[in-house]
Design a protein around this motif. Structure first.
Motif, PDB file in Angstrom:
ATOM      1  N   VAL A   7      31.102 -18.789 -45.131  1.00  0.00           N
ATOM      2  CA  VAL A   7      31.307 -17.549 -44.385  1.00  0.00           C
ATOM      3  C   VAL A   7      30.195 -17.436 -43.348  1.00  0.00           C
ATOM      4  O   VAL A   7      29.013 -17.516 -43.678  1.00  0.00           O
ATOM      5  CB  VAL A   7      31.279 -16.321 -45.321  1.00  0.00           C
ATOM      6  CG1 VAL A   7      31.423 -15.037 -44.523  1.00  0.00           C
ATOM      7  CG2 VAL A   7      32.364 -16.438 -46.375  1.00  0.00           C
ATOM      8  N   SER A   9      28.040 -15.383 -40.420  1.00  0.00           N
ATOM      9  CA  SER A   9      27.656 -13.994 -40.155  1.00  0.00           C
ATOM     10  C   SER A   9      28.577 -13.446 -39.064  1.00  0.00           C
ATOM     11  O   SER A   9      29.153 -14.211 -38.270  1.00  0.00           O
ATOM     12  CB  SER A   9      26.201 -13.913 -39.696  1.00  0.00           C
ATOM     13  OG  SER A   9      26.068 -14.483 -38.392  1.00  0.00           O
ATOM     14  N   ASP A  10      28.719 -12.152 -39.010  1.00  0.00           N
ATOM     15  CA  ASP A  10      29.545 -11.539 -37.968  1.00  0.00           C
ATOM     16  C   ASP A  10      29.065 -11.951 -36.583  1.00  0.00           C
ATOM     17  O   ASP A  10      29.870 -12.268 -35.705  1.00  0.00           O
ATOM     18  CB  ASP A  10      29.520 -10.011 -38.081  1.00  0.00           C
ATOM     19  CG  ASP A  10      30.206  -9.495 -39.331  1.00  0.00           C
ATOM     20  OD1 ASP A  10      30.947 -10.273 -39.978  1.00  0.00           O
ATOM     21  OD2 ASP A  10      29.997  -8.316 -39.660  1.00  0.00           O
ATOM     22  N   GLU A  11      27.741 -11.953 -36.389  1.00  0.00           N
ATOM     23  CA  GLU A  11      27.171 -12.278 -35.082  1.00  0.00           C
ATOM     24  C   GLU A  11      27.503 -13.712 -34.669  1.00  0.00           C
ATOM     25  O   GLU A  11      27.865 -13.975 -33.528  1.00  0.00           O
ATOM     26  CB  GLU A  11      25.658 -12.065 -35.077  1.00  0.00           C
ATOM     27  CG  GLU A  11      25.230 -10.626 -35.253  1.00  0.00           C
ATOM     28  CD  GLU A  11      25.243 -10.162 -36.713  1.00  0.00           C
ATOM     29  OE1 GLU A  11      25.307 -11.004 -37.650  1.00  0.00           O
ATOM     30  OE2 GLU A  11      25.219  -8.929 -36.913  1.00  0.00           O
ATOM     31  N   ARG A  12      27.373 -14.647 -35.608  1.00  0.00           N
ATOM     32  CA  ARG A  12      27.643 -16.050 -35.298  1.00  0.00           C
ATOM     33  C   ARG A  12      29.136 -16.261 -35.030  1.00  0.00           C
ATOM     34  O   ARG A  12      29.512 -16.977 -34.091  1.00  0.00           O
ATOM     35  CB  ARG A  12      27.178 -16.955 -36.440  1.00  0.00           C
ATOM     36  CG  ARG A  12      27.395 -18.431 -36.203  1.00  0.00           C
ATOM     37  CD  ARG A  12      26.628 -18.965 -35.021  1.00  0.00           C
ATOM     38  NE  ARG A  12      26.708 -20.419 -35.003  1.00  0.00           N
ATOM     39  CZ  ARG A  12      26.286 -21.174 -34.037  1.00  0.00           C
ATOM     40  NH1 ARG A  12      25.719 -20.641 -32.968  1.00  0.00           N
ATOM     41  NH2 ARG A  12      26.397 -22.482 -34.103  1.00  0.00           N
ATOM     42  N   PHE A  13      29.980 -15.630 -35.818  1.00  0.00           N
ATOM     43  CA  PHE A  13      31.414 -15.745 -35.609  1.00  0.00           C
ATOM     44  C   PHE A  13      31.797 -15.232 -34.222  1.00  0.00           C
ATOM     45  O   PHE A  13      32.534 -15.892 -33.485  1.00  0.00           O
ATOM     46  CB  PHE A  13      32.177 -14.970 -36.690  1.00  0.00           C
ATOM     47  CG  PHE A  13      33.654 -14.945 -36.460  1.00  0.00           C
ATOM     48  CD1 PHE A  13      34.430 -16.074 -36.721  1.00  0.00           C
ATOM     49  CD2 PHE A  13      34.276 -13.815 -35.956  1.00  0.00           C
ATOM     50  CE1 PHE A  13      35.796 -16.065 -36.492  1.00  0.00           C
ATOM     51  CE2 PHE A  13      35.642 -13.795 -35.727  1.00  0.00           C
ATOM     52  CZ  PHE A  13      36.407 -14.926 -36.000  1.00  0.00           C
ATOM     53  N   ILE A  14      31.277 -14.085 -33.839  1.00  0.00           N
ATOM     54  CA  ILE A  14      31.576 -13.502 -32.531  1.00  0.00           C
ATOM     55  C   ILE A  14      31.030 -14.386 -31.412  1.00  0.00           C
ATOM     56  O   ILE A  14      31.694 -14.591 -30.394  1.00  0.00           O
ATOM     57  CB  ILE A  14      31.048 -12.060 -32.439  1.00  0.00           C
ATOM     58  CG1 ILE A  14      31.883 -11.166 -33.365  1.00  0.00           C
ATOM     59  CG2 ILE A  14      31.084 -11.542 -31.006  1.00  0.00           C
ATOM     60  CD1 ILE A  14      31.320  -9.777 -33.573  1.00  0.00           C
ATOM     61  N   GLU A  15      29.827 -14.944 -31.589  1.00  0.00           N
ATOM     62  CA  GLU A  15      29.252 -15.849 -30.585  1.00  0.00           C
ATOM     63  C   GLU A  15      30.183 -17.034 -30.330  1.00  0.00           C
ATOM     64  O   GLU A  15      30.488 -17.366 -29.175  1.00  0.00           O
ATOM     65  CB  GLU A  15      27.889 -16.357 -31.060  1.00  0.00           C
ATOM     66  CG  GLU A  15      27.286 -17.405 -30.171  1.00  0.00           C
ATOM     67  CD  GLU A  15      26.061 -18.092 -30.766  1.00  0.00           C
ATOM     68  OE1 GLU A  15      25.444 -18.882 -30.027  1.00  0.00           O
ATOM     69  OE2 GLU A  15      25.717 -17.849 -31.946  1.00  0.00           O
ATOM     70  N   GLU A  18      33.685 -15.787 -28.775  1.00  0.00           N
ATOM     71  CA  GLU A  18      33.581 -15.402 -27.362  1.00  0.00           C
ATOM     72  C   GLU A  18      33.367 -16.617 -26.465  1.00  0.00           C
ATOM     73  O   GLU A  18      33.971 -16.718 -25.399  1.00  0.00           O
ATOM     74  CB  GLU A  18      32.465 -14.379 -27.159  1.00  0.00           C
ATOM     75  CG  GLU A  18      32.824 -13.005 -27.679  1.00  0.00           C
ATOM     76  CD  GLU A  18      31.716 -11.987 -27.515  1.00  0.00           C
ATOM     77  OE1 GLU A  18      30.542 -12.375 -27.287  1.00  0.00           O
ATOM     78  OE2 GLU A  18      32.021 -10.787 -27.633  1.00  0.00           O
TER      79      GLU A  18
END
Length: 71
Positions: A7, A9-15, A18
Motif C-alpha cells: 500500500v 501512502s496517499d501522497e506517493r499514490f497521488i504523485e 498525477e
C-alpha cells in the motif's frame, strides 16, 4: 500460498497518478524512462525496460513494453 500486498501512502499514490496522467499519451520509450527515473525506480542493467517500483523495490519485475518506439 502466500500473497504480498503493498500500500502506497496517499501522497506517493497521488504523485505517481498525477505524473502519469499529466504526461503525453501515447508515451515514447524515452518518456517512459523519464517517468521511471522521476519516481526513483531503478532499471535492470540487462534490460532497461525492466525496473523496480514502489510495489517491488528490490525486484526488476515492472516493465515498459514498446512497439515501434511507443510505450
Amino acid at each position: 500460498m502466500s500473497f504480498e500486498f503493498t500500500v502506497l501512502s496517499d501522497e506517493r499514490f497521488i504523485e505517481i497518478l498525477e505524473a502519469w496522467a499529466d504526461s503525453p499519451w501515447r508515451k515514447t520509450v524515452e518518456q517512459g524512462f523519464v517517468l521511471r527515473d522521476r519516481f526513483g525506480w531503478v532499471p535492470s542493467t540487462e534490460e532497461p525496460a525492466s525496473f523496480t517500483s514502489d510495489v517491488r523495490p528490490h525486484d526488476f519485475c515492472s516493465c515498459f513494453t514498446d512497439r515501434k518506439g511507443i510505450s
